[in-house]
Design a protein around this motif. Structure first.
Motif, PDB file in Angstrom:
ATOM      1  N   LYS A  42      44.966  21.123  37.085  1.00  0.00           N
ATOM      2  CA  LYS A  42      43.994  22.389  36.396  1.00  0.00           C
ATOM      3  C   LYS A  42      44.483  22.825  35.324  1.00  0.00           C
ATOM      4  O   LYS A  42      45.455  23.230  35.222  1.00  0.00           O
ATOM      5  N   ALA A  43      43.954  23.160  34.232  1.00  0.00           N
ATOM      6  CA  ALA A  43      43.614  23.895  32.703  1.00  0.00           C
ATOM      7  C   ALA A  43      44.394  24.685  32.693  1.00  0.00           C
ATOM      8  O   ALA A  43      44.630  25.656  32.026  1.00  0.00           O
ATOM      9  N   ILE A  44      42.399  25.357  33.392  1.00  0.00           N
ATOM     10  CA  ILE A  44      43.238  26.878  33.837  1.00  0.00           C
ATOM     11  C   ILE A  44      43.866  27.362  35.706  1.00  0.00           C
ATOM     12  O   ILE A  44      43.149  26.941  35.903  1.00  0.00           O
ATOM     13  N   ALA A  45      44.892  27.213  35.195  1.00  0.00           N
ATOM     14  CA  ALA A  45      46.109  27.546  36.120  1.00  0.00           C
ATOM     15  C   ALA A  45      45.920  29.259  37.266  1.00  0.00           C
ATOM     16  O   ALA A  45      45.959  29.709  37.057  1.00  0.00           O
ATOM     17  N   ASP A  46      46.028  28.599  38.566  1.00  0.00           N
ATOM     18  CA  ASP A  46      46.831  29.100  39.772  1.00  0.00           C
ATOM     19  C   ASP A  46      47.730  30.557  39.248  1.00  0.00           C
ATOM     20  O   ASP A  46      48.440  29.900  38.731  1.00  0.00           O
ATOM     21  N   GLY A  47      47.752  31.686  39.157  1.00  0.00           N
ATOM     22  CA  GLY A  47      49.284  32.558  38.978  1.00  0.00           C
ATOM     23  C   GLY A  47      50.473  31.699  39.932  1.00  0.00           C
ATOM     24  O   GLY A  47      51.493  30.871  38.973  1.00  0.00           O
ATOM     25  N   PRO A  48      50.144  31.093  41.139  1.00  0.00           N
ATOM     26  CA  PRO A  48      51.450  30.445  41.467  1.00  0.00           C
ATOM     27  C   PRO A  48      52.023  29.172  40.853  1.00  0.00           C
ATOM     28  O   PRO A  48      53.271  29.089  41.122  1.00  0.00           O
ATOM     29  N   ALA A  49      51.214  28.222  40.220  1.00  0.00           N
ATOM     30  CA  ALA A  49      50.866  27.043  39.934  1.00  0.00           C
ATOM     31  C   ALA A  49      52.329  27.358  38.525  1.00  0.00           C
ATOM     32  O   ALA A  49      52.812  26.866  38.636  1.00  0.00           O
ATOM     33  N   ILE A  50      51.353  28.572  37.300  1.00  0.00           N
ATOM     34  CA  ILE A  50      52.283  28.876  36.930  1.00  0.00           C
ATOM     35  C   ILE A  50      53.348  29.520  36.754  1.00  0.00           C
ATOM     36  O   ILE A  50      54.352  29.269  36.024  1.00  0.00           O
ATOM     37  N   LEU A  51      54.007  30.128  37.910  1.00  0.00           N
ATOM     38  CA  LEU A  51      55.278  30.687  38.825  1.00  0.00           C
ATOM     39  C   LEU A  51      56.072  29.609  38.415  1.00  0.00           C
ATOM     40  O   LEU A  51      57.085  29.329  38.352  1.00  0.00           O
ATOM     41  N   TYR A  93      32.552  39.436  26.422  1.00  0.00           N
ATOM     42  CA  TYR A  93      31.767  38.686  25.989  1.00  0.00           C
ATOM     43  C   TYR A  93      33.182  37.680  27.067  1.00  0.00           C
ATOM     44  O   TYR A  93      34.207  37.382  27.178  1.00  0.00           O
ATOM     45  N   VAL A  94      31.175  37.065  27.820  1.00  0.00           N
ATOM     46  CA  VAL A  94      31.959  36.712  29.271  1.00  0.00           C
ATOM     47  C   VAL A  94      31.376  34.809  28.631  1.00  0.00           C
ATOM     48  O   VAL A  94      30.400  35.001  28.558  1.00  0.00           O
ATOM     49  N   VAL A  95      32.897  34.104  28.774  1.00  0.00           N
ATOM     50  CA  VAL A  95      32.498  32.430  28.027  1.00  0.00           C
ATOM     51  C   VAL A  95      32.727  32.136  28.940  1.00  0.00           C
ATOM     52  O   VAL A  95      34.050  32.040  29.936  1.00  0.00           O
ATOM     53  N   THR A  96      32.332  30.759  29.782  1.00  0.00           N
ATOM     54  CA  THR A  96      32.494  29.949  31.185  1.00  0.00           C
ATOM     55  C   THR A  96      33.207  28.676  30.500  1.00  0.00           C
ATOM     56  O   THR A  96      32.904  27.854  29.365  1.00  0.00           O
ATOM     57  N   ARG A  97      34.000  28.001  30.651  1.00  0.00           N
ATOM     58  CA  ARG A  97      35.387  26.837  30.350  1.00  0.00           C
ATOM     59  C   ARG A  97      35.159  26.082  31.842  1.00  0.00           C
ATOM     60  O   ARG A  97      35.678  26.609  33.057  1.00  0.00           O
ATOM     61  N   PRO A  98      35.734  24.814  31.248  1.00  0.00           N
ATOM     62  CA  PRO A  98      35.532  23.667  32.496  1.00  0.00           C
ATOM     63  C   PRO A  98      37.633  24.315  33.118  1.00  0.00           C
ATOM     64  O   PRO A  98      38.396  24.113  32.150  1.00  0.00           O
ATOM     65  N   SER A  99      37.428  24.600  34.444  1.00  0.00           N
ATOM     66  CA  SER A  99      39.339  24.155  35.380  1.00  0.00           C
ATOM     67  C   SER A  99      39.072  23.368  34.763  1.00  0.00           C
ATOM     68  O   SER A  99      41.454  23.299  34.666  1.00  0.00           O
ATOM     69  N   ILE A 100      38.885  22.026  34.796  1.00  0.00           N
ATOM     70  CA  ILE A 100      39.733  21.269  34.857  1.00  0.00           C
ATOM     71  C   ILE A 100      39.368  20.441  33.243  1.00  0.00           C
ATOM     72  O   ILE A 100      37.822  20.008  32.821  1.00  0.00           O
ATOM     73  N   VAL A 132      35.936  32.334  32.379  1.00  0.00           N
ATOM     74  CA  VAL A 132      35.618  32.510  33.957  1.00  0.00           C
ATOM     75  C   VAL A 132      36.063  30.877  33.983  1.00  0.00           C
ATOM     76  O   VAL A 132      34.428  30.031  33.307  1.00  0.00           O
ATOM     77  N   PRO A 133      36.710  30.086  34.416  1.00  0.00           N
ATOM     78  CA  PRO A 133      36.850  29.146  34.950  1.00  0.00           C
ATOM     79  C   PRO A 133      35.238  28.003  35.761  1.00  0.00           C
ATOM     80  O   PRO A 133      34.733  29.069  36.722  1.00  0.00           O
ATOM     81  N   ASP A 134      34.668  27.119  34.835  1.00  0.00           N
ATOM     82  CA  ASP A 134      33.714  26.752  35.903  1.00  0.00           C
ATOM     83  C   ASP A 134      32.370  27.097  35.816  1.00  0.00           C
ATOM     84  O   ASP A 134      31.493  27.645  37.197  1.00  0.00           O
ATOM     85  N   GLY A 135      32.179  28.925  35.629  1.00  0.00           N
ATOM     86  CA  GLY A 135      31.415  29.965  35.084  1.00  0.00           C
ATOM     87  C   GLY A 135      31.411  30.390  36.444  1.00  0.00           C
ATOM     88  O   GLY A 135      30.248  30.945  37.148  1.00  0.00           O
TER      89      GLY A 135
END
Ligand SMILES: Cc1cc2nc3c(=O)[nH]c(=O)nc-3n(C[C@H](O)[C@H](O)[C@H](O)COP(=O)(O)OP(=O)(O)OC[C@H]3O[C@@H](n4cnc5c(N)ncnc54)[C@H](O)[C@@H]3O)c2cc1C
Length: 506
Positions: free
Chosen positions: A93-102, A232-239, A317-320
């Protein structure tokens, strides 16, 4: 400005931190978050002889990524740019969960042997520079017993983030005492809160609200995002497909560098486009929202901000996921003022009432400066709000001090990495020339301007306490990675503004 602790119970020369036989550190890093760990890693590699320590107020590594525990907590920029330039991000995942970043931050600290340099549970309260012996005397409060620990360092490197850990921005509303449900703040999320089947109202429209709403809506009875005005809310793929493709074909480091540059340049391109052609960009973002949320939804009211794109940080917002939950009917957006709380929920300015079992105040952070440390220079209090930032990372007329302040329009780490690199260059330059002191000399001809130009409430509320920037180099703060790369990595250290001194022999 916060005051230094008035009651010093003990002055403990902490030999544990300094190492045997030593009475002064070369560098003291404040904060063991993303920036502090990155700074230490760079220092170890580029200045291996330096004796350094990190002091951290909390009992753990990770800062933001350890503090925030609300459901769905995640990055809102991609990890190829939020990750360090020296450590490839390898999760899918490029847009990562908090625990993965930690985990990533902890791993960096572990791999680099940084963890043993950290002293936890020490909150720095004051730092006093003495010109006569060219050193900082830093007083920290020990969480365990409230006693003071005094440290001495030649260089002070603040990696203390940009907001208060003690409190968020928490507006008060009439009737709160009558409300029978639960009121929460994302910064202080309780363990094991069961919200399944509950009616939830999330007050706010920033990054936290747009993260919480779709995540809670998975199991809650219904979630309403209650906003005063749209964002402004923009969608981006999480991967990131291209990054994954590169990963399969190239060595890890090369693939990461390419993905990082691709994302740096794309983000800069879209930012520039937004600033130069705001109407075109606004139209495009709103069209995209309309396409995802469905024809029935009132996009003009709920997703059409009154300001231009990038006057405030965009919400990603990942994957809308937010739009999807709205389409499914599990989440809704209400744009209205709050009249008061009632026993059952929230009464709106329009007269409607939103019933709620849980109200989440996603109303923002409370910004602070340099970890609320009271700074004194040769006995005089230094008002940080009146200082002028040099290259966005040192302060005019403040010797041997650097601070990390990341980008508002790109990933924080991009600037944190450049800052760490510059600090190492500066320290090496000082060593080569036998200097003990480095201080940007403030130019009285440079007029102070706000450090940040965002119009967001949390920025405007903090402008008075933030250092200022100037209109020209090296006092201007560029929200631009390429310009900073050029200035910080390749620009001259002795630029005529940075003044050097031999300091005392010690
Ligand atoms: C929910 C959330 C999501 C975010 N998502 C993104 C994102 O996607 N992309 C992005 O670029 N940015 C994001 N940010 C901004 C984020 O804070 C930075 O990306 C980054 O984590 C900051 O790291 P830091 O180490 O500079 O500060 P922090 O993470 O705040 O860490 C600072 C550390 O310093 C310690 N400290 C502070 N004061 C003192 C003191 N006086 N004495 C001792 N220790 C002290 C703190 O305890 C803390 O551990 C997000 C922020 C939040 C709150």
């Amino acid at each position: 400005m916060p005051a230094a602790p008035s009651r010093v119970e003990a002055d403990i020369p902490d030999t544990d931190i300094l190492g045997p036989g030593a009475d002064i550190l070369d560098v003291l890093i404040v904060g063991a978050g993303l920036s502090g760990i990155g700074a230490a890693r760079r220092l170890q590699r580029r200045c291996p002889g330096k004796r350094y320590a990190i002091v951290e107020a909390r009992e753990s590594i990770g800062g933001t990524w350890d503090l925030f525990r609300y459901p769905g907590v995640r990055s809102d920029s991609d990890m190829y740019t939020l990750g360090y330039d020296f450590k490839p991000w390898t999760d899918a995942k490029a847009i990562a969960d908090g625990p993965a970043i930690l985990r990533y931050i902890r791993e960096t600290a572990q791999e680099g042997g940084i963890t043993q340099h950290i002293r936890f549970g020490l909150r720095v309260r004051s730092a006093e520079w003495s010109s006569s012996d060219a050193r900082w005397t830093v007083t920290a409060e020990r969480a365990a017993d409230g006693r003071s620990v005094v440290l001495r360092t030649r260089f002070l490197y603040m990696c203390s983030g940009y907001y208060s850990y003690a409190e968020g921005h928490r507006p008060r509303f009439a009737g709160e005492a009558d409300y029978r449900g639960i009121v929460l703040q994302p910064q202080f999320w309780p363990d094991n809160l069961d919200y399944s089947g509950k009616r939830v109202v999330v007050i706010g429209s920033g990054a936290t609200a747009v993260t919480l709403v779709p995540e809670m809506a998975r199991t809650a009875a219904h979630v309403t995002m209650l906003q005063r005005s749209p964002t402004y809310v923009v969608t981006r793929p999480s991967i990131d497909r291209l990054a994954r493709w590169l990963n399969r074909r190239l060595p890890r480091g090369a693939a990461y560098r390419l993905a990082r540059w691709k994302n740096v340049l794309l983000a800069m391109f879209f930012y520039q486009l937004a600033r130069r052609r705001p109407e075109q960009m606004k139209k495009r973002i709103i069209e995209m929202a309309r396409a995802q949320v469905g024809p029935e939804f009132d996009v003009d009211t709920h997703f059409t901000p009154r300001y231009k794109p990038w006057d405030q940080r965009m919400c990603l917002v990942p994957d809308g996921d937010l739009f999807e939950r709205i389409r499914e009917g599990r989440a809704a957006v209400v744009t209205d003022g709050i009249e008061c709380f009632t026993e059952r929920g929230v009464k709106l300015a329009s007269g409607d009432e939103l019933p709620a079992d849980i109200v989440v105040m996603a109303t923002g952070l409370k910004l602070n400066v340099m970890g609320d440390v009271a700074v004194r220079i040769d006995g005089r209090a230094c008002d940080l709000g009146a200082t002028l930032a040099y290259k966005g990372m040192m302060l005019g007329d403040v010797p041997n001090l650097a601070m990390t302040f990341g980008y508002t329009n790109a990933s924080w780490t991009l600037k944190a990495d450049l800052t760490a690199g510059y600090v190492c260059r500066l320290l090496r330059y000082m060593d080569r020339h036998g200097y003990a002191v480095a201080m940007p000399r403030r130019d009285p001809g440079v007029l102070p301007q706000p450090f940040l130009t965002f119009t967001s409430g949390y920025v405007r509320r903090a402008l008075a306490i933030l250092p200022k920037q100037g209109s020209r180099r090296p006092w201007a703060v560029y929200q631009n990675y390429l310009l900073d790369l050029f200035n910080l990595r390749y620009g001259r250290i002795a630029d005529g503004v940075m003044q050097f001194g031999a300091g005392a022999k010690s």
